[in-house]
Design a protein around this motif. Sequence first.
Motif, PDB file in Angstrom:
ATOM      1  N   ALA A 146       0.415  -1.514   0.213  1.00  0.00           N
ATOM      2  CA  ALA A 146      -0.318   0.174   0.052  1.00  0.00           C
ATOM      3  C   ALA A 146       0.920   0.916   0.061  1.00  0.00           C
ATOM      4  N   LEU A 147       2.091   1.075   0.821  1.00  0.00           N
ATOM      5  CA  LEU A 147       2.381   2.426   0.848  1.00  0.00           C
ATOM      6  C   LEU A 147       3.370   3.076  -1.023  1.00  0.00           C
ATOM      7  N   VAL A 148       3.238   1.844  -1.486  1.00  0.00           N
ATOM      8  CA  VAL A 148       3.838   2.186  -2.850  1.00  0.00           C
ATOM      9  C   VAL A 148       2.554   3.391  -3.978  1.00  0.00           C
ATOM     10  N   LEU A 149       1.384   3.500  -3.060  1.00  0.00           N
ATOM     11  CA  LEU A 149       0.312   4.574  -4.003  1.00  0.00           C
ATOM     12  C   LEU A 149       0.526   5.625  -2.430  1.00  0.00           C
ATOM     13  N   GLU A 150       0.466   5.435  -1.286  1.00  0.00           N
ATOM     14  CA  GLU A 150       0.964   7.021  -0.945  1.00  0.00           C
ATOM     15  C   GLU A 150       1.161   8.187  -1.615  1.00  0.00           C
ATOM     16  N   PRO A 151       1.975   8.322  -3.026  1.00  0.00           N
ATOM     17  CA  PRO A 151       2.034   9.572  -3.331  1.00  0.00           C
ATOM     18  C   PRO A 151       1.087   9.609  -3.885  1.00  0.00           C
ATOM     19  N   LEU A 152       0.798   8.527  -4.806  1.00  0.00           N
ATOM     20  CA  LEU A 152      -0.855   9.008  -5.832  1.00  0.00           C
ATOM     21  C   LEU A 152      -2.055   9.314  -4.524  1.00  0.00           C
TER      22      LEU A 152
END
Length: 418
Positions: A146-152
């Motif tokens: 889920a963290l790789v979605l955080e910037p989005l």
Amino acid sequence: MTSAATHTPSAISEKREKYDILDLFAGPGGLDVAARYLGKEAIGIEWDGNACETRLAAGLPTIHADVQEVRRNLRDHATRLKGVTILAGGPPCQTFSLAGSGSGRRDLDKVKGYIKRLAKDPQSADEIDAELAKDAASHLGDSRTALVLEPLRWILAAAAAHEPFTGPFETIILEQVPAVLPVWKAYEEALASMELPDGKTYHTVSGVLLTEQYGVPQTRRRAVLIAKLGDEETEKPKLPRKTHLAFVRPRQDLQEPLPIDTSEEEDSESVESTFPWVPMGDALLRARKDLGSSDQLPERSSEFSVRSNYGSGGDPKKRGQRTSDQPAFTVTGKVSRNVVTGDVGPSKFTIHEAGVLQTFPGNFPWSGKDQSQQVGNAVPPRLGVHLMAAALGIGKERRNKALNSMFTWPPVDTQETE
């Protein structure tokens, strides 16, 4: 020093009315250090207390918290985040970034699908969270995915003008290991598809950079994404132009693979100059001349060798080796295990020497525990200067002034934050 668990650098941020950059997953501050030399000020969000100890000692404004929790409670941080126009960060490396296995490829495909769904319908966020939690609970996925979605998610929050943001980020800078490049490509598609106010859109570029081609005295590869908000006439951003030659790895150098093919032919516009890559011996010597020899930066002979601690398949005889007239191996969290031979100095790099090889100032105040891990996880500040200058349209003269001044770090009176 007071523990970051009870006293964090976030107190420093209250002294400034406005920050230019929000740095997600900020670590000890590689991008933030670069920003300061360029005359910009960043506020970083970092969960790890050890990295926060270093940030406190260095005077880098910080919110010591989980990135997801801060986003979910934006109004609680409105004072500190108000006015930020630049988003930067590098979400932690996921299982798919380590390549190879079928599960890794499945994770990558899932993430790309989530990115597309989230950009098309921000209201799907809760549904996506539920799916991620279900996968993690059943061991079908990595709980960190889920963290790789955080910037989005932050990009969407700003675009929706959620307080404290008043509109979309003007500039976005993301970086990670090379295998994350497909994720950044998915981000590019998502950003291009977003419906933004006033008919504006994001113009993007992504690719893999070799750090030694930007004056970093180590071979390290980073996948980067730059996005700029603009209209139809806005020029597409470009990756920073290379200022140094790539290091040609000798046959016996077994530690690192050759650069991955980004399917882009190099042209004259991507090369600014062709200085030789910077040897690690020269970088350490320069740091000692600037700051003087000490236990932190010990005297070393003009020639030494470094034997890697990994890439050996368990056989010490197969470990890669570099000499002082070559760039260092990628500085990882295990850099303290590298063995230095043929030298009058200690047989292991000190933490400050490791920091120098990452292009932190020689006197950068590394603090807390797991300092080797902090150094290894950091973005090389010198690469950060090149990235930010390219993304923000900062000219060569101002960029070079920053690069030429980033060898010492001013002392910080942490008592001022009590």
